[in-house]
Design a protein around this motif. Structure first.
Motif, PDB file in Angstrom:
ATOM      1  N   ASP A 184       0.834  -1.194   0.000  1.00  0.00           N
ATOM      2  CA  ASP A 184       0.000   0.000   0.000  1.00  0.00           C
ATOM      3  C   ASP A 184       0.868   1.242   0.000  1.00  0.00           C
ATOM      4  N   CYS A 185       0.402   2.239  -0.702  1.00  0.00           N
ATOM      5  CA  CYS A 185       1.114   3.506  -0.697  1.00  0.00           C
ATOM      6  C   CYS A 185       0.169   4.561  -0.123  1.00  0.00           C
ATOM      7  N   THR A 186       0.747   5.507   0.575  1.00  0.00           N
ATOM      8  CA  THR A 186      -0.064   6.610   1.075  1.00  0.00           C
ATOM      9  C   THR A 186      -0.040   7.722   0.036  1.00  0.00           C
ATOM     10  N   CYS A 187      -1.195   8.124  -0.327  1.00  0.00           N
ATOM     11  CA  CYS A 187      -1.265   9.202  -1.309  1.00  0.00           C
ATOM     12  C   CYS A 187      -0.794  10.494  -0.663  1.00  0.00           C
ATOM     13  N   PRO A 188       0.150  11.173  -1.224  1.00  0.00           N
ATOM     14  CA  PRO A 188       0.643  12.408  -0.600  1.00  0.00           C
ATOM     15  C   PRO A 188      -0.370  13.541  -0.672  1.00  0.00           C
ATOM     16  N   HIS A 222      -4.830   6.511  -9.313  1.00  0.00           N
ATOM     17  CA  HIS A 222      -5.408   7.318  -8.239  1.00  0.00           C
ATOM     18  C   HIS A 222      -4.779   8.698  -8.213  1.00  0.00           C
ATOM     19  N   LEU A 223      -3.433   8.716  -8.333  1.00  0.00           N
ATOM     20  CA  LEU A 223      -2.706   9.976  -8.250  1.00  0.00           C
ATOM     21  C   LEU A 223      -3.144  10.896  -9.388  1.00  0.00           C
ATOM     22  N   GLU A 224      -3.380  10.290 -10.529  1.00  0.00           N
ATOM     23  CA  GLU A 224      -3.782  11.088 -11.678  1.00  0.00           C
ATOM     24  C   GLU A 224      -5.103  11.794 -11.382  1.00  0.00           C
ATOM     25  N   LYS A 225      -6.042  11.031 -10.832  1.00  0.00           N
ATOM     26  CA  LYS A 225      -7.342  11.611 -10.515  1.00  0.00           C
ATOM     27  C   LYS A 225      -7.225  12.610  -9.388  1.00  0.00           C
ATOM     28  N   CYS A 226      -6.474  12.187  -8.343  1.00  0.00           N
ATOM     29  CA  CYS A 226      -6.426  12.962  -7.109  1.00  0.00           C
ATOM     30  C   CYS A 226      -5.768  14.313  -7.333  1.00  0.00           C
ATOM     31  N   MET A 227      -4.708  14.314  -8.135  1.00  0.00           N
ATOM     32  CA  MET A 227      -3.975  15.559  -8.326  1.00  0.00           C
ATOM     33  C   MET A 227      -4.507  16.368  -9.493  1.00  0.00           C
ATOM     34  N   VAL A 239       6.208  21.896   2.671  1.00  0.00           N
ATOM     35  CA  VAL A 239       5.296  20.763   2.814  1.00  0.00           C
ATOM     36  C   VAL A 239       4.275  20.738   1.703  1.00  0.00           C
ATOM     37  N   ASP A 240       3.999  21.874   1.153  1.00  0.00           N
ATOM     38  CA  ASP A 240       2.865  21.953   0.238  1.00  0.00           C
ATOM     39  C   ASP A 240       3.204  21.559  -1.188  1.00  0.00           C
ATOM     40  N   TRP A 241       4.384  20.959  -1.388  1.00  0.00           N
ATOM     41  CA  TRP A 241       4.764  20.644  -2.773  1.00  0.00           C
ATOM     42  C   TRP A 241       3.800  19.684  -3.428  1.00  0.00           C
ATOM     43  N   SER A 242       3.249  18.799  -2.599  1.00  0.00           N
ATOM     44  CA  SER A 242       2.442  17.737  -3.187  1.00  0.00           C
ATOM     45  C   SER A 242       1.119  18.272  -3.702  1.00  0.00           C
TER      46      SER A 242
END
Lengths: 189, 95
Positions: free
Chosen positions: A93-97, A111-116, A161-164
Protein backbone atom coordinates in the motif's frame (compact mmCIF):
# COMPACT_ATOMS: atom_id res chain seq x y z
CA UNK A 1 73.38 -27.65 -44.55
CA UNK A 2 75.16 -30.78 -45.63
CA UNK A 3 75.94 -31.58 -42.00
CA UNK A 4 72.26 -31.17 -41.05
CA UNK A 5 71.21 -33.41 -43.91
CA UNK A 6 73.54 -36.22 -42.95
CA UNK A 7 72.45 -35.99 -39.33
CA UNK A 8 68.79 -36.16 -40.28
CA UNK A 9 69.32 -39.12 -42.53
CA UNK A 10 71.38 -40.78 -39.81
CA UNK A 11 68.51 -40.35 -37.36
CA UNK A 12 66.11 -41.77 -39.92
CA UNK A 13 68.39 -44.70 -40.54
CA UNK A 14 68.82 -45.45 -36.83
CA UNK A 15 65.12 -45.25 -36.26
CA UNK A 16 64.32 -47.63 -39.09
CA UNK A 17 66.86 -50.05 -37.79
CA UNK A 18 65.29 -49.81 -34.34
CA UNK A 19 61.70 -50.50 -35.31
CA UNK A 20 62.41 -53.18 -37.85
CA UNK A 21 61.86 -55.84 -35.26
CA UNK A 22 58.65 -55.89 -33.14
CA UNK A 23 60.59 -55.77 -29.88
CA UNK A 24 62.26 -52.53 -30.88
CA UNK A 25 58.89 -51.05 -31.82
CA UNK A 26 57.43 -52.09 -28.48
CA UNK A 27 60.39 -50.59 -26.65
CA UNK A 28 60.08 -47.37 -28.58
CA UNK A 29 56.33 -47.12 -27.92
CA UNK A 30 56.76 -47.88 -24.23
CA UNK A 31 59.58 -45.41 -23.89
CA UNK A 32 57.67 -42.69 -25.70
CA UNK A 33 54.57 -43.29 -23.60
CA UNK A 34 56.43 -43.15 -20.31
CA UNK A 35 58.42 -40.12 -21.35
CA UNK A 36 55.36 -38.17 -22.40
CA UNK A 37 53.49 -39.27 -19.29
CA UNK A 38 56.32 -38.00 -17.09
CA UNK A 39 56.27 -34.72 -18.97
CA UNK A 40 52.56 -34.36 -18.33
CA UNK A 41 52.99 -35.17 -14.63
CA UNK A 42 55.75 -32.60 -14.31
CA UNK A 43 53.55 -30.09 -16.09
CA UNK A 44 50.63 -30.68 -13.76
CA UNK A 45 52.89 -30.54 -10.71
CA UNK A 46 54.39 -27.23 -11.76
CA UNK A 47 50.94 -25.89 -12.55
CA UNK A 48 49.76 -26.71 -9.02
CA UNK A 49 52.96 -25.30 -7.56
CA UNK A 50 52.40 -22.09 -9.47
CA UNK A 51 48.82 -21.92 -8.26
CA UNK A 52 49.96 -22.34 -4.68
CA UNK A 53 52.69 -19.72 -4.95
CA UNK A 54 50.33 -17.17 -6.46
CA UNK A 55 47.70 -17.97 -3.85
CA UNK A 56 45.17 -19.23 -6.36
CA UNK A 57 45.09 -22.69 -4.80
CA UNK A 58 43.38 -21.40 -1.68
CA UNK A 59 40.98 -19.54 -3.90
CA UNK A 60 40.24 -22.76 -5.80
CA UNK A 61 39.73 -24.66 -2.57
CA UNK A 62 37.22 -22.07 -1.45
CA UNK A 63 35.67 -21.84 1.98
CA UNK A 64 34.60 -24.96 3.79
CA UNK A 65 30.88 -25.36 3.98
CA UNK A 66 30.63 -27.15 7.31
CA UNK A 67 30.55 -23.99 9.40
CA UNK A 68 28.37 -22.10 6.97
CA UNK A 69 25.94 -24.98 6.62
CA UNK A 70 23.34 -23.66 9.01
CA UNK A 71 23.39 -20.17 7.55
CA UNK A 72 22.99 -21.27 3.97
CA UNK A 73 20.89 -24.38 4.34
CA UNK A 74 18.19 -24.58 1.73
CA UNK A 75 14.77 -24.39 3.29
CA UNK A 76 12.21 -26.88 2.01
CA UNK A 77 9.13 -25.89 3.94
CA UNK A 78 5.86 -25.36 2.07
CA UNK A 79 4.92 -21.74 1.41
CA UNK A 80 8.51 -20.65 2.04
CA UNK A 81 11.18 -20.00 -0.55
CA UNK A 82 14.70 -21.48 -0.31
CA UNK A 83 15.83 -18.73 2.04
CA UNK A 84 12.97 -19.40 4.44
CA UNK A 85 11.08 -16.27 3.56
CA UNK A 86 7.36 -16.48 3.06
CA UNK A 87 6.24 -16.60 -0.54
CA UNK A 88 2.82 -15.19 0.26
CA UNK A 89 2.35 -11.83 -1.38
CA UNK A 90 2.32 -8.94 0.99
CA UNK A 91 -0.25 -6.27 0.16
CA UNK A 92 1.72 -3.25 -0.90
CA UNK A 93 0.00 0.00 0.00
CA UNK A 94 1.11 3.51 -0.70
CA UNK A 95 -0.06 6.61 1.08
CA UNK A 96 -1.26 9.20 -1.31
CA UNK A 97 0.64 12.41 -0.60
CA UNK A 98 -2.32 14.43 -1.69
CA UNK A 99 -5.26 12.98 0.22
CA UNK A 100 -3.42 10.78 2.79
CA UNK A 101 -5.47 7.70 1.89
CA UNK A 102 -3.97 4.20 1.59
CA UNK A 103 -4.00 3.10 -2.02
CA UNK A 104 -2.92 -0.27 -3.42
CA UNK A 105 0.38 0.04 -5.29
CA UNK A 106 -1.16 -1.12 -8.53
CA UNK A 107 -3.87 1.48 -8.26
CA UNK A 108 -1.56 4.26 -7.12
CA UNK A 109 -0.77 5.80 -10.49
CA UNK A 110 -4.41 6.06 -11.66
CA UNK A 111 -5.41 7.32 -8.24
CA UNK A 112 -2.71 9.98 -8.25
CA UNK A 113 -3.78 11.09 -11.68
CA UNK A 114 -7.34 11.61 -10.51
CA UNK A 115 -6.43 12.96 -7.11
CA UNK A 116 -3.98 15.56 -8.33
CA UNK A 117 -6.04 16.53 -11.29
CA UNK A 118 -4.13 15.46 -14.36
CA UNK A 119 -6.25 15.02 -17.41
CA UNK A 120 -9.18 17.11 -18.41
CA UNK A 121 -12.22 15.84 -16.52
CA UNK A 122 -10.51 14.82 -13.36
CA UNK A 123 -8.63 18.08 -13.20
CA UNK A 124 -11.86 19.93 -12.85
CA UNK A 125 -13.14 17.57 -10.18
CA UNK A 126 -9.89 17.66 -8.28
CA UNK A 127 -9.43 21.36 -8.45
CA UNK A 128 -12.96 21.89 -7.23
CA UNK A 129 -12.36 19.51 -4.36
CA UNK A 130 -9.07 21.11 -3.46
CA UNK A 131 -10.61 24.52 -3.64
CA UNK A 132 -13.33 23.58 -1.18
CA UNK A 133 -10.82 21.80 1.02
CA UNK A 134 -8.45 24.72 1.20
CA UNK A 135 -11.09 27.34 1.12
CA UNK A 136 -11.24 27.37 4.90
CA UNK A 137 -7.49 27.65 5.45
CA UNK A 138 -6.68 30.05 2.64
CA UNK A 139 -7.35 33.72 3.19
CA UNK A 140 -8.95 34.06 -0.21
CA UNK A 141 -12.45 32.60 -0.55
CA UNK A 142 -12.36 32.67 -4.30
CA UNK A 143 -13.33 29.43 -6.02
CA UNK A 144 -11.34 30.21 -9.11
CA UNK A 145 -8.45 27.82 -9.41
CA UNK A 146 -6.42 30.29 -11.32
CA UNK A 147 -6.62 32.94 -8.66
CA UNK A 148 -5.96 30.45 -5.92
CA UNK A 149 -2.91 29.06 -7.56
CA UNK A 150 -1.66 32.57 -7.95
CA UNK A 151 -2.14 33.15 -4.24
CA UNK A 152 -0.47 29.97 -3.13
CA UNK A 153 2.34 30.53 -5.57
CA UNK A 154 3.62 33.25 -3.32
CA UNK A 155 3.80 30.91 -0.32
CA UNK A 156 5.71 28.18 -2.13
CA UNK A 157 9.08 29.26 -0.85
CA UNK A 158 7.92 29.72 2.69
CA UNK A 159 7.00 26.11 3.48
CA UNK A 160 8.11 22.99 1.68
CA UNK A 161 5.30 20.76 2.81
CA UNK A 162 2.86 21.95 0.24
CA UNK A 163 4.76 20.64 -2.77
CA UNK A 164 2.44 17.74 -3.19
CA UNK A 165 -0.74 19.68 -3.48
CA UNK A 166 -0.28 23.31 -4.41
CA UNK A 167 2.62 23.12 -6.81
CA UNK A 168 1.13 20.26 -8.71
CA UNK A 169 -2.19 21.91 -8.77
CA UNK A 170 -0.70 25.05 -10.22
CA UNK A 171 1.13 23.11 -12.88
CA UNK A 172 -1.79 20.94 -13.77
CA UNK A 173 -4.19 23.81 -14.07
CA UNK A 174 -1.78 25.63 -16.31
CA UNK A 175 -1.27 22.52 -18.37
CA UNK A 176 -4.92 21.94 -18.82
CA UNK A 177 -5.42 25.57 -19.80
CA UNK A 178 -2.63 25.39 -22.31
CA UNK A 179 -3.91 22.18 -23.75
CA UNK A 180 -7.33 23.64 -24.12
CA UNK A 181 -6.10 26.73 -25.89
CA UNK A 182 -3.90 24.70 -28.18
CA UNK A 183 -6.78 22.51 -29.14
CA UNK A 184 -8.94 25.47 -29.82
CA UNK A 185 -6.25 27.01 -31.95
CA UNK A 186 -5.82 23.83 -33.87
CA UNK A 187 -9.52 23.64 -34.53
CA UNK A 188 -10.01 27.21 -35.65
CA UNK A 189 -7.06 27.43 -38.00
CA UNK B 1 72.72 -44.91 -30.37
CA UNK B 2 70.37 -45.69 -27.55
CA UNK B 3 66.66 -46.28 -27.89
CA UNK B 4 65.76 -43.10 -26.03
CA UNK B 5 68.01 -40.90 -28.16
CA UNK B 6 66.81 -42.31 -31.42
CA UNK B 7 63.14 -42.18 -30.56
CA UNK B 8 63.36 -38.66 -29.14
CA UNK B 9 65.22 -37.30 -32.12
CA UNK B 10 63.06 -39.02 -34.66
CA UNK B 11 59.70 -38.10 -33.13
CA UNK B 12 60.72 -34.48 -32.68
CA UNK B 13 62.00 -34.35 -36.23
CA UNK B 14 58.91 -35.86 -37.81
CA UNK B 15 56.47 -33.88 -35.62
CA UNK B 16 54.87 -37.03 -34.21
CA UNK B 17 55.82 -36.11 -30.68
CA UNK B 18 53.42 -33.19 -30.35
CA UNK B 19 50.71 -35.19 -32.10
CA UNK B 20 51.03 -38.06 -29.65
CA UNK B 21 51.31 -35.67 -26.72
CA UNK B 22 48.07 -33.94 -27.65
CA UNK B 23 46.32 -37.28 -27.93
CA UNK B 24 47.68 -38.38 -24.57
CA UNK B 25 46.65 -35.14 -22.85
CA UNK B 26 43.14 -35.38 -24.27
CA UNK B 27 42.65 -38.99 -23.20
CA UNK B 28 43.99 -38.38 -19.71
CA UNK B 29 41.79 -35.32 -19.22
CA UNK B 30 38.75 -37.20 -20.47
CA UNK B 31 39.18 -40.09 -18.06
CA UNK B 32 39.68 -37.79 -15.06
CA UNK B 33 43.30 -38.74 -14.51
CA UNK B 34 44.36 -35.14 -14.71
CA UNK B 35 42.14 -34.12 -11.81
CA UNK B 36 43.35 -37.03 -9.71
CA UNK B 37 46.97 -36.07 -10.27
CA UNK B 38 46.22 -32.45 -9.50
CA UNK B 39 44.72 -33.50 -6.20
CA UNK B 40 47.75 -35.69 -5.53
CA UNK B 41 50.16 -32.85 -6.29
CA UNK B 42 48.17 -30.49 -4.10
CA UNK B 43 48.20 -32.86 -1.15
CA UNK B 44 51.91 -33.52 -1.48
CA UNK B 45 52.70 -29.84 -1.79
CA UNK B 46 50.64 -28.85 1.24
CA UNK B 47 52.07 -31.69 3.31
CA UNK B 48 55.70 -30.90 2.38
CA UNK B 49 55.34 -27.18 2.85
CA UNK B 50 54.25 -27.76 6.45
CA UNK B 51 57.10 -30.08 7.40
CA UNK B 52 60.28 -28.67 5.87
CA UNK B 53 61.39 -26.19 3.27
CA UNK B 54 64.51 -27.98 2.03
CA UNK B 55 62.79 -30.00 -0.68
CA UNK B 56 63.53 -29.55 -4.36
CA UNK B 57 61.05 -29.68 -7.17
CA UNK B 58 62.85 -32.70 -8.60
CA UNK B 59 62.37 -34.66 -5.38
CA UNK B 60 58.68 -33.84 -5.29
CA UNK B 61 58.20 -34.75 -8.95
CA UNK B 62 60.04 -38.00 -8.34
CA UNK B 63 57.59 -38.67 -5.54
CA UNK B 64 54.53 -37.86 -7.63
CA UNK B 65 55.51 -39.65 -10.84
CA UNK B 66 55.24 -43.31 -9.74
CA UNK B 67 51.88 -42.65 -8.09
CA UNK B 68 50.63 -40.87 -11.17
CA UNK B 69 51.77 -43.74 -13.40
CA UNK B 70 49.78 -46.27 -11.41
CA UNK B 71 46.71 -44.04 -11.64
CA UNK B 72 46.56 -44.26 -15.45
CA UNK B 73 43.63 -46.49 -16.45
CA UNK B 74 44.63 -49.68 -18.28
CA UNK B 75 42.28 -49.03 -21.18
CA UNK B 76 43.85 -45.64 -21.84
CA UNK B 77 47.34 -47.02 -21.58
CA UNK B 78 46.62 -49.85 -24.01
CA UNK B 79 44.92 -47.61 -26.49
CA UNK B 80 47.73 -45.10 -26.47
CA UNK B 81 50.47 -47.71 -26.81
CA UNK B 82 48.67 -49.11 -29.80
CA UNK B 83 48.22 -45.68 -31.35
CA UNK B 84 51.88 -44.81 -30.82
CA UNK B 85 52.92 -48.07 -32.41
CA UNK B 86 50.65 -47.44 -35.38
CA UNK B 87 52.00 -43.93 -35.88
CA UNK B 88 55.62 -45.06 -35.68
CA UNK B 89 55.03 -48.01 -37.98
CA UNK B 90 53.16 -46.07 -40.63
CA UNK B 91 55.95 -43.52 -40.77
CA UNK B 92 58.35 -46.31 -41.43
CA UNK B 93 56.13 -47.60 -44.21
CA UNK B 94 55.89 -44.12 -45.78
CA UNK B 95 59.60 -43.69 -45.88
Amino acid sequence: MAQGHTTASAILHNFRELIKEPKGLDDAANYLFQGLLDDVVAGIFIEIHHLRKTGNLTALDGVGEENAESAYRICEMPNLDIFGISTAKKPMDCTCPNCDRLVAATRFAPHLEKCMGMGRISSRIASRRLATKEGSSASSTSTSTYLQSGNTGGTDDEDDVDWSSDKRKKKSTQNSRNNGSKKNNGKTF
Amino acid sequence: MTVSNTVDQYTIMSGDRSKIKDLLCNRLTECGWRDEVRLLCRNILLEKSNSSNGVTVEQLIAEVTPKARTLVPDAVKKELLMKIRTILAENEAEN
